[in-house]
Design an enzyme around this catalytic site. Structure first.
Site, short mmCIF file in Angstrom:
data_model
loop_
_atom_site.label_atom_id
_atom_site.label_comp_id
_atom_site.label_asym_id
_atom_site.label_seq_id
_atom_site.Cartn_x
_atom_site.Cartn_y
_atom_site.Cartn_z
N GLY A 13 50.41 45.90 43.87
CA GLY A 13 50.13 44.18 44.05
C GLY A 13 51.27 43.64 43.56
N ALA A 14 52.47 44.44 43.69
CA ALA A 14 53.58 43.48 42.85
C ALA A 14 54.26 42.36 43.75
CB ALA A 14 54.81 44.43 42.79
N ASP A 63 49.14 50.95 50.32
CA ASP A 63 47.66 50.40 50.33
C ASP A 63 47.15 51.34 49.08
OD1 ASP A 63 45.02 49.97 50.53
OD2 ASP A 63 44.94 50.26 52.77
N VAL A 64 46.58 50.67 47.97
CA VAL A 64 46.21 51.59 47.04
C VAL A 64 44.80 52.11 47.22
CG1 VAL A 64 47.29 50.18 45.29
CG2 VAL A 64 45.02 49.51 45.69
N ASN A 90 47.53 46.77 39.25
CA ASN A 90 47.28 45.27 39.38
C ASN A 90 46.84 44.58 40.75
OD1 ASN A 90 47.91 42.12 38.73
ND2 ASN A 90 49.27 42.56 40.58
N SER A 143 38.85 41.68 35.06
CA SER A 143 38.74 40.38 35.18
C SER A 143 37.75 39.82 34.15
CB SER A 143 38.26 39.97 36.72
OG SER A 143 37.87 38.57 36.81
N TYR A 156 33.03 41.40 44.00
CA TYR A 156 34.16 41.30 43.09
C TYR A 156 33.79 41.80 41.60
CZ TYR A 156 38.45 39.31 40.96
OH TYR A 156 39.27 39.11 40.10
N LYS A 160 35.16 44.82 39.15
CA LYS A 160 35.88 44.60 38.15
C LYS A 160 35.31 45.12 36.82
CE LYS A 160 39.60 42.93 39.65
NZ LYS A 160 41.08 43.67 39.68
#
Length: 260
Positions: A13-14, A63-64, A90, A143, A156, A160
């Site tokens: 996600g850089a 794509d992770v 990330n 998060s 979400y 997390k």
């Protein structure tokens, strides 16, 4: 203690926001940086910024949520630098805002695929290399919403929370192998994702963008949103010798918004 010369940091996600700040921060401290993102153009732009500072960087598209792509990401990092000392998972998404009864299975699965499966895959593929090297650092993006129930984001928050417990589990598994595993729990951060959230609230219920930002800021005791570098410095700390004895932790970096 903050010199990463000769070490390799892989960041997912850089391509923007916190991930970009992490890459630039580690590059400034001497690290080789593998900047991975689903958007290759964005990843390359970040890698170019690291290279411009005189450090070595490589951009890798991945794509992770895809097992084969994560394997290629790790292989590409090793081909470029020969080792991985720090893995920073990330990459993450918020796939819309809905109450639980309105949420589709596809939205739930997509969120968990990126936010949770992506972390699992990254760890699973990198840990064997760290074992060969005699140790390493893994830092996952969780998060504040993984600790505290959030409004209309059950997918979400759930994803997390899972990252937090996965982090603790891995920390226990590899504590004796010199691999520390921690996660960082941001609050509200001034990033493109946050701007997107404000735009979504405008479309959903007519809340002006400025009003959303005021609400978020008012909830922070320090009365400002974090900037990406605030988070990047936390990642540097956990990757450094200063955190040799820190593992299994979910660390808040949120200006005091969350205090447990």
């Amino acid at each position: 203690m903050l010199d990463f010369t000769g070490k390799t940091v892989l960041v997912t996600g850089a391509g923007s926001g916190i991930g970009e700040a992490i890459c630039i921060e580690f590059g400034a401290l001497g690290a080789n940086v593998a900047a991975s993102d689903i958007d290759m153009k964005a990843a390359q732009a970040v890698a170019d910024k690291v290279d411009a500072s005189g450090k070595k960087s490589v951009a890798i598209q991945a794509d992770v949520s895809d097992e084969k792509q994560v394997k290629k990401m790790v292989a590409g990092t090793l081909a470029a630098f020969g080792r991985i000392d720090v893995l920073i998972n990330n990459a993450g998404i918020i796939d819309g805002f809905k109450h639980t009864i309105d949420l589709t299975v596809e939205e739930w699965d997509h969120t968990f695929a990126v936010n949770t499966r992506g972390v699992f895959l990254g760890c699973r593929e990198v840990i064997p290399q760290m074992l060969k090297q005699g140790g390493g650092r893994i830092i996952n993006a969780a998060s504040q919403m993984g600790k505290t129930a959030g409004d209309i984001i059950p997918h979400y928050s759930g994803s997390k929370a899972a990252v937090i417990l996965l982090t603790k589990t891995l920390a226990k598994e590899y504590a004796e192998k010199n691999i520390t595993v921690n996660c960082i729990c941001p609050g509200s951060v001034d990033t493109p994702m946050t701007a997107w959230e404000a735009d979504q609230f405008l479309k959903m219920n007519g809340t002006p963008v400025e009003e959303s930002y005021k609400t978020w800021i008012s909830a922070v005791p320090m009365k400002r949103l974090a900037i990406p570098r605030d988070l990047a410095k936390g990642y540097v700390f956990l990757a450094s010798e200063l955190a040799d004895y820190v593992t299994g932790q979910a660390i808040n970096i949120c200006g005091g918004q969350e205090m447990h």
